[in-house]
Design a protein around this motif. Structure first.
Motif, PDB file in Angstrom:
ATOM      1  N   GLU A 276       0.832  -1.207   0.000  1.00 39.32           N
ATOM      2  CA  GLU A 276       0.000   0.000   0.000  1.00 39.32           C
ATOM      3  C   GLU A 276       0.866   1.257   0.000  1.00 39.32           C
ATOM      4  O   GLU A 276       0.542   2.244  -0.687  1.00 39.32           O
ATOM      5  CB  GLU A 276      -0.923  -0.006   1.215  1.00 39.32           C
ATOM      6  CG  GLU A 276      -1.736   1.246   1.410  1.00 39.32           C
ATOM      7  CD  GLU A 276      -2.824   1.458   0.372  1.00 39.32           C
ATOM      8  OE1 GLU A 276      -3.409   2.553   0.344  1.00 39.32           O
ATOM      9  OE2 GLU A 276      -3.085   0.534  -0.417  1.00 39.32           O
TER      10      GLU A 276
ATOM     11  N   ALA B  42     -12.316  -9.242   0.850  1.00 39.92           N
ATOM     12  CA  ALA B  42     -12.591  -7.838   1.154  1.00 39.92           C
ATOM     13  C   ALA B  42     -12.971  -7.654   2.610  1.00 39.92           C
ATOM     14  O   ALA B  42     -12.523  -6.717   3.281  1.00 39.92           O
ATOM     15  CB  ALA B  42     -13.705  -7.320   0.242  1.00 39.92           C
TER      16      ALA B  42
ATOM     17  N   ASP C  59     -11.180  -3.997   3.071  1.00 39.07           N
ATOM     18  CA  ASP C  59     -10.913  -3.440   1.751  1.00 39.07           C
ATOM     19  C   ASP C  59     -12.188  -3.589   0.915  1.00 39.07           C
ATOM     20  O   ASP C  59     -12.303  -4.487   0.088  1.00 39.07           O
ATOM     21  CB  ASP C  59      -9.754  -4.213   1.117  1.00 39.07           C
ATOM     22  CG  ASP C  59      -9.211  -3.571  -0.138  1.00 39.07           C
ATOM     23  OD1 ASP C  59      -9.547  -2.409  -0.408  1.00 39.07           O
ATOM     24  OD2 ASP C  59      -8.425  -4.243  -0.843  1.00 39.07           O
TER      25      ASP C  59
ATOM     26  N   ARG D  97      -6.149   6.436   6.277  1.00 36.79           N
ATOM     27  CA  ARG D  97      -6.145   6.822   4.862  1.00 36.79           C
ATOM     28  C   ARG D  97      -6.072   8.339   4.764  1.00 36.79           C
ATOM     29  O   ARG D  97      -7.098   9.010   4.627  1.00 36.79           O
ATOM     30  CB  ARG D  97      -7.407   6.298   4.157  1.00 36.79           C
ATOM     31  CG  ARG D  97      -7.421   4.792   3.938  1.00 36.79           C
ATOM     32  CD  ARG D  97      -8.838   4.271   3.837  1.00 36.79           C
ATOM     33  NE  ARG D  97      -9.502   4.366   5.131  1.00 36.79           N
ATOM     34  CZ  ARG D  97     -10.814   4.548   5.285  1.00 36.79           C
ATOM     35  NH1 ARG D  97     -11.601   4.676   4.253  1.00 36.79           N
ATOM     36  NH2 ARG D  97     -11.340   4.598   6.499  1.00 36.79           N
TER      37      ARG D  97
ATOM     38  N   GLN E  68      -6.921   0.296  -3.739  1.00 39.30           N
ATOM     39  CA  GLN E  68      -8.264  -0.262  -3.569  1.00 39.30           C
ATOM     40  C   GLN E  68      -8.323  -1.639  -4.226  1.00 39.30           C
ATOM     41  O   GLN E  68      -7.951  -1.783  -5.390  1.00 39.30           O
ATOM     42  CB  GLN E  68      -9.314   0.650  -4.203  1.00 39.30           C
ATOM     43  CG  GLN E  68      -9.494   1.976  -3.503  1.00 39.30           C
ATOM     44  CD  GLN E  68     -10.593   2.818  -4.146  1.00 39.30           C
ATOM     45  OE1 GLN E  68     -10.454   3.273  -5.268  1.00 39.30           O
ATOM     46  NE2 GLN E  68     -11.679   3.011  -3.415  1.00 39.30           N
TER      47      GLN E  68
ATOM     48  N   ARG F 166      -5.725  -5.646  -1.232  1.00 33.74           N
ATOM     49  CA  ARG F 166      -5.742  -6.551  -0.080  1.00 33.74           C
ATOM     50  C   ARG F 166      -6.835  -7.601  -0.248  1.00 33.74           C
ATOM     51  O   ARG F 166      -6.635  -8.779   0.091  1.00 33.74           O
ATOM     52  CB  ARG F 166      -5.962  -5.770   1.220  1.00 33.74           C
ATOM     53  CG  ARG F 166      -4.831  -4.849   1.580  1.00 33.74           C
ATOM     54  CD  ARG F 166      -4.966  -4.349   3.016  1.00 33.74           C
ATOM     55  NE  ARG F 166      -6.243  -3.710   3.302  1.00 33.74           N
ATOM     56  CZ  ARG F 166      -6.516  -2.431   3.047  1.00 33.74           C
ATOM     57  NH1 ARG F 166      -5.607  -1.654   2.487  1.00 33.74           N
ATOM     58  NH2 ARG F 166      -7.693  -1.914   3.368  1.00 33.74           N
TER      59      ARG F 166
END
Length: 458
Positions: free
Chosen positions: A147, A366, A371, A436, A443, A446
């Motif tokens: 990330e 997710a 995520d 964030r 996006q 993960r």
């Protein structure tokens, strides 16, 4: 920056995690002076609320952070990461952290430590965290490092990140993990990937196609990321307001590079290929024109009805190349359409697939990776919309509806793969949120990382 946890052997202060409905019981268990201090401070254990605990001689002995209510936790990811901005420097460890939230808390802490300091030094030394018990430390560190890479690439202004600089970052990543690379440019690009060349030829910064291969055994996975380093809109020039965030138009490339880093760092047993068409969509006498008809690598002809719909052109050639090897799973990621933002906003990553099993695996990933994603349909009834009559395909039909879906259908023509998944991401956080900071963000990476074992049978 490189994410890291504190040395487990170093001294650290406790950070007590207290849910709102357990606050009174917890206060009753404390020494009277501490309980009075917190009550007088009006500490309510709201999600992410921090109160420092005084120690002898005016020192900070520890701190408490609210875990809020179940409703608050459902509405806010990484709520405990607010401690990073509220606590003094030094190392900390969680006390009372529920096991089911430990991974999210650890990841959120690392993501909240991210600072883009290339042009302005960080103003504060941030607190460190000991990795909580039960957390897969290697996986969390890999997710955070991937990330960080994605954010760094998206946040870098186009003056310092054109196609050549994106290539340098791509090759550096490949060298670090011992991956083989290929760079296609010049006459070879013009001949073999005519749509990529057509988009990039208007810029003095030459277009190129980047490819990375890693891993010698296991199922095959190919990732394709849109690498438009800046998008003026071409001759269909964007207004000034529309160009403000166009340094992020390579967010698909940045995200697949971040995911690739996670995969390689964790040494997953698969064969990985990453493909990035790196271009700048600019304005000059060489730029492609509205109503030009391009011939693609796949042989399909495409009428250019809007030079600002360039992302699907570069991805079309790249996906056709990827599909020629028939990988077991083919995934593309791109900051492709404003329609996707209108549909789901900046916080969700919309995706498309015809494979229900892949969708099921992704939804589970997710949830586990904090995520969020949302499935949109490859709606076959809209296929005629992208068929202009004068050519096989239209890059920007004047339909007025379903812009993200018609773009995805366009890409599916080139992927031509039963296990294809496409992400129409935003790649940007419009205002500060827990873990964030405003700016570039990954996006779906993960979610995909955690879905790969089920998707590929690892």
């Amino acid at each position: 920056m490189t994410p890291s946890f504190a040395d487990p052997a170093s001294p650290s202060r406790p950070l007590y995690v207290v849910p709102q409905d357990g606050l009174e019981g917890w206060l009753d268990s404390l020494p009277v002076e501490t309980a009075v201090w917190l009550r007088d401070s009006a500490f309510a254990a709201a999600l992410g609320e921090v109160a420092l605990l005084p120690g002898a001689g005016g020192t900070v002995e520890g701190a408490v952070i609210g875990h809020g209510t179940a409703k608050a936790r459902a509405r806010t990811r990484f709520g405990l990461s607010k401690a990073v901005a509220a606590l003094p420097a030094g190392d900390w460890h969680f006390v009372g952290l529920p096991a089911e939230t430990a991974t999210e808390a650890a990841l959120g802490w690392l993501l909240a430590q991210y600072r883009f300091d290339r042009y302005k030094p960080a103003a504060k030394v941030l607190p460190g965290l000991k990795c909580p018990d039960g957390v897969d430390e290697a996986r969390v560190l890999a997710m955070a490092a991937g990330e960080y890479l994605t954010r760094d690439l998206i946040n870098t202004p186009a003056q310092d990140l054109g196609p050549a600089e994106l290539e340098a970052a791509f090759l550096s990543q490949a060298e670090r993990f011992g991956a083989a690379t290929q760079v296609i440019s010049g006459p070879d690009l013009e001949h073999d990937f005519p749509m990529i060349h057509a988009v990039g030829k208007g810029s003095d910064r030459a277009p190129r196609l980047l490819s990375l291969r890693w891993g010698s055994h296991g199922p095959s996975l190919t990732l394709v990321g849109k690498g438009v380093c800046f998008d003026t809109g071409g001759l269909n020039l964007k207004p000034s307001s529309g160009m403000q965030l166009m340094k992020k138009d390579m967010g698909g490339a940045a995200t697949v590079m971040g995911l690739a880093q996670m995969i390689m760092a964790l040494n997953l047993p698969l064969r990985l290929r990453v493909i990035v068409p790196a271009v700048e969509n600019s304005v000059s006498g060489r730029s492609m024109r509205p109503k030009d008809i391009l011939r693609s690598r796949k042989g399909l002809t495409v009428e250019v009805n809007d030079t600002d719909a360039e992302g699907r052109l570069v991805l079309g050639d790249a996906l056709a190349w990827a599909a020629e090897e028939c990988p077991e799973v083919l995934i593309s990621m791109a900051t492709l359409t404003g329609a996707a933002r209108v549909a789901v906003g900046p916080d969700l990553a919309p995706y498309y697939t015809d494979d229900a099993a892949m969708a099921h695996a992704l939804e589970a990933g997710a949830a586990a990776g904090a995520d969020p994603v949302w499935r949109l349909p490859f709606h076959d009834a809209y296929e005629p919309v992208i068929e202009p009559g004068i050519a096989d395909l239209d890059n920007a039909p004047g339909y007025g509806f379903a812009g993200s879906i018609t773009a995805a259908l366009f890409l599916r023509r080139f992927a031509d793969h039963p296990r294809y998944m496409h992400f129409d991401i935003y790649g940007h956080t419009p205002s500060d949120a827990p873990a964030r900071p405003k700016g570039g963000v990954g996006q779906g990476a993960r979610a995909l990382l955690l879905a790969l074992p089920e998707m590929l049978g690892l």
